[in-house]
Design an enzyme around this catalytic site. Structure first.
Site, PDB file in Angstrom:
ATOM      1  N   LYS A 109       0.855  -1.182   0.000  1.00 58.28           N
ATOM      2  CA  LYS A 109       0.000   0.000   0.000  1.00 58.28           C
ATOM      3  C   LYS A 109       0.889   1.230   0.000  1.00 58.28           C
ATOM      4  CE  LYS A 109      -3.593   2.312   2.656  1.00 58.28           C
ATOM      5  NZ  LYS A 109      -4.519   2.165   3.777  1.00 58.28           N
TER       6      LYS A 109
ATOM      7  N   ARG B 152       1.457   9.892   6.040  1.00 58.84           N
ATOM      8  CA  ARG B 152       1.475   8.443   6.279  1.00 58.84           C
ATOM      9  C   ARG B 152       2.732   7.794   5.719  1.00 58.84           C
ATOM     10  NH1 ARG B 152      -5.011   7.634   5.949  1.00 58.84           N
ATOM     11  NH2 ARG B 152      -5.219   8.475   8.021  1.00 58.84           N
TER      12      ARG B 152
ATOM     13  N   LYS C  51      -2.033  -1.472  -3.937  1.00 57.34           N
ATOM     14  CA  LYS C  51      -2.939  -0.334  -3.868  1.00 57.34           C
ATOM     15  C   LYS C  51      -2.141   0.953  -3.973  1.00 57.34           C
ATOM     16  CE  LYS C  51      -5.946   1.883  -0.624  1.00 57.34           C
ATOM     17  NZ  LYS C  51      -6.240   2.070   0.750  1.00 57.34           N
TER      18      LYS C  51
ATOM     19  N   TYR D  97     -14.976   0.935  -6.903  1.00 53.21           N
ATOM     20  CA  TYR D  97     -16.216   1.701  -6.740  1.00 53.21           C
ATOM     21  C   TYR D  97     -17.049   1.664  -8.020  1.00 53.21           C
ATOM     22  CZ  TYR D  97     -13.490   3.210  -2.774  1.00 53.21           C
ATOM     23  OH  TYR D  97     -12.717   3.198  -1.638  1.00 53.21           O
TER      24      TYR D  97
HETATM   25  C1  PBG Z   1      -7.585   2.915   5.689  1.00 52.42           C
HETATM   26  C2  PBG Z   1      -7.804   2.888   4.227  1.00 52.42           C
HETATM   27  C3  PBG Z   1      -7.607   3.897   3.264  1.00 52.42           C
HETATM   28  C4  PBG Z   1      -8.082   3.390   2.060  1.00 52.42           C
HETATM   29  C5  PBG Z   1      -8.545   2.100   2.303  1.00 52.42           C
HETATM   30  N1  PBG Z   1      -8.340   1.801   3.640  1.00 52.42           N
HETATM   31  C6  PBG Z   1      -7.121   5.282   3.398  1.00 52.42           C
HETATM   32  C7  PBG Z   1      -5.742   5.632   3.691  1.00 52.42           C
HETATM   33  O1  PBG Z   1      -4.844   4.804   3.866  1.00 52.42           O
HETATM   34  O2  PBG Z   1      -5.544   6.832   3.838  1.00 52.42           O
HETATM   35  C8  PBG Z   1      -8.122   4.146   0.749  1.00 52.42           C
HETATM   36  C9  PBG Z   1      -9.101   3.634  -0.238  1.00 52.42           C
HETATM   37  C10 PBG Z   1      -9.425   4.537  -1.357  1.00 52.42           C
HETATM   38  O3  PBG Z   1      -8.819   5.605  -1.575  1.00 52.42           O
HETATM   39  O4  PBG Z   1     -10.341   4.168  -2.094  1.00 52.42           O
HETATM   40  N2  PBG Z   1      -6.261   2.851   6.109  1.00 52.42           N
END
Ligand code: PBG
Length: 310
Positions: free
Chosen positions: A184, A206, A237, A300
Site C-alpha cells: 500500500k 502516512r 494499492k 467503486y
Molecule cells: C484505511 C484505508 C484507506 C483506504 C482504504 N483503507 C485510506 C488511507 O490509507 O488513507 C483508501 C481507499 C481509497 O482511496 O479508495 N487505512
C-alpha cells in the site's frame, strides 16, 4: 483476427462479476444515504441501510463486499473499532443474518476510529507500531465474531498479519482468511476516501508506514513478509499507476492478488465524463487491471460495471 467474433474467441482475460468486491461505507450517525461529494454517485449508508445495499448488489450479480465504518465516537486508541456494538459489528450481524453466502470482508485499521486519524496509536507525534498490533488483533476477532469471512488489515504496520493470524487462531477463527494490504503506497489518490470515511489525519503524513511510490522492489519485500506471516490474499494499492507492481507480485509469488482501484481513480473517471465515454473507460480499466495479473479487484465502479456488462 479481422472479425470481432474471432477476436472474442481468443481473448486472454475477461472481467467476471465474481472478481469484483464492492466497497460499502457504513455511517453510524446517519439515517438516510448521503452522497460523498468527491465521489459522485457513491454514498455512505446508515447501519439500517446495509441489508438493502447488499440486496441491490446481489440483484446485479455482485456477491463480495468490503465494509468501511464511520463510527459515532473516536478516541486516541480507536476503541470504537473493536466495540462489539460498533458500526461494522452491527452491520456485519445484520448482513450475515439475512444472507449466509455473501463474502464479507472488513477493513482492519484505526484511522477511521482515532481522533488523530492515524492508522496506529500515537505518542509524541510518532506512530507506535508494536503497541498497535494487539489492537488490530482485537478488531479482527470482533469482526470474526460478527460473521466476517476475510479481514483486511490496511494500516501497513509491520507484523500486523502475524498478530491478526495469531489472535484469530487463539479464538478459534482458523477459517477466517486474511487479505493484507501488503503493498500500500503513500498515495495522493486516497483523498476522496478520506472524505468518505472521515479518516484524514490531523498532523504529519502516512509516509512512515505506507510505501514510497518511487519504489517497486520494496513492494516485493512487503508481500513476501506478509505471506510468511500467513496472508492468504495480498493486495497492491492503488491500481492504475501501479500495474507494474501488480504484475511483478503475481509473477513472483503466484498467490491470489488483489488490486484496489481507489477513490481518486474513481473520482478521475467521474470528473472526465464530458470528454470520455465512461462505460468504455470503466470496461477498459477493469479489464486491464485483470490483464496485469489481478485475480480480484476492489472497485467503486463495481455496480456500474455489473449494470452495464453483467
Ligand atoms: C484505511 C484505508 C484507506 C483506504 C482504504 N483503507 C485510506 C488511507 O490509507 O488513507 C483508501 C481507499 C481509497 O482511496 O479508495 N487505512
Amino acid at each position: 483476427m479481422r472479425q470481432e467474433r474471432l477476436r472474442r474467441l481468443v481473448r486472454e482475460v475477461k472481467v467476471d462479476l465474481d472478481d469484483l468486491i464492492v466497497p460499502i461505507f457504513v455511517d453510524e450517525r446517519i439515517s438516510k444515504p448521503v452522497e460523498i461529494p468527491s465521489m459522485p454517485g457513491y454514498y455512505r449508508v446508515p447501519v439500517e441501510g446495509v441489508v438493502k445495499e447488499v440486496e441491490n448488489c446481489l440483484e446485479l450479480g455482485l456477491k463480495s463486499f468490503i465494509l468501511f465504518g464511520i463510527p459515532s465516537y473516536k478516541d486516541e486508541i480507536g476503541s470504537s473499532a473493536f466495540d462489539r456494538n460498533g458500526v461494522i459489528q452491527k452491520a456485519l450481524r445484520r448482513i450475515r443474518s439475512e444472507f449466509s453466502d455473501v463474502v464479507l470482508i472488513t477493513d482492519v485499521c484505526l484511522c477511521e476510529y482515532t481522533t488523530h486519524g492515524h492508522c496506529g496509536i500515537v505518542k509524541d507525534g510518532k506512530i507506535l507500531n508494536d503497541e498497535t498490533l494487539p489492537i488490530l488483533g482485537e478488531i479482527a476477532v470482533s469482526h470474526a465474531e460478527c460473521g466476517a469471512d476475510i479481514v483486511a488489515p490496511s494500516g501497513m504496520m509491520d507484523g500486523m498479519v502475524k498478530a491478526i493470524r495469531t489472535a484469530l487462531d487463539d479464538e478459534g477463527y482458523t477459517d477466517v482468511a486474511i487479505m493484507s494490504y501488503s503493498a500500500k503506497y503513500a498515495s495522493n489518490f486516497y483523498g476522496p476516501f478520506r472524505d468518505a470515511a472521515e479518516s484524514g489525519y490531523k498532523f504529519g503524513d502516512r509516509k512512515s508506514y505506507q510505501m514510497d511510490f518511487h519504489n517497486g522492489d520494496e513492494a516485493l519485500r512487503e508481500v513476501e513478509l506478509d505471506l510468511k506471516e500467513g496472508a492468504d490474499i495480498v493486495m497492491v494499492k492503488p491500481a492504475l499507476a501501479y500495474l507494474d507492481v501488480v504484475r511483478r507480485v503475481k509473477d513472483r509469488f503466484g498467490v491470489p492478488t488483489c488490486a484496489y482501484n481507489v477513490s481518486g481513480e474513481y473520482a478521475m473517471v467521474k470528473a472526465s465524463t464530458t470528454f470520455l465515454d465512461e462505460r468504455a473507460i470503466v470496461y477498459e480499466i477493469l479489464t486491464c487491471i485483470k490483464r496485469a495479473g489481478a485475480d480480484l479487484i476492489v472497485t467503486y465502479h463495481a455496480k456500474d460495471f455489473a449494470r452495464w456488462f453483467g
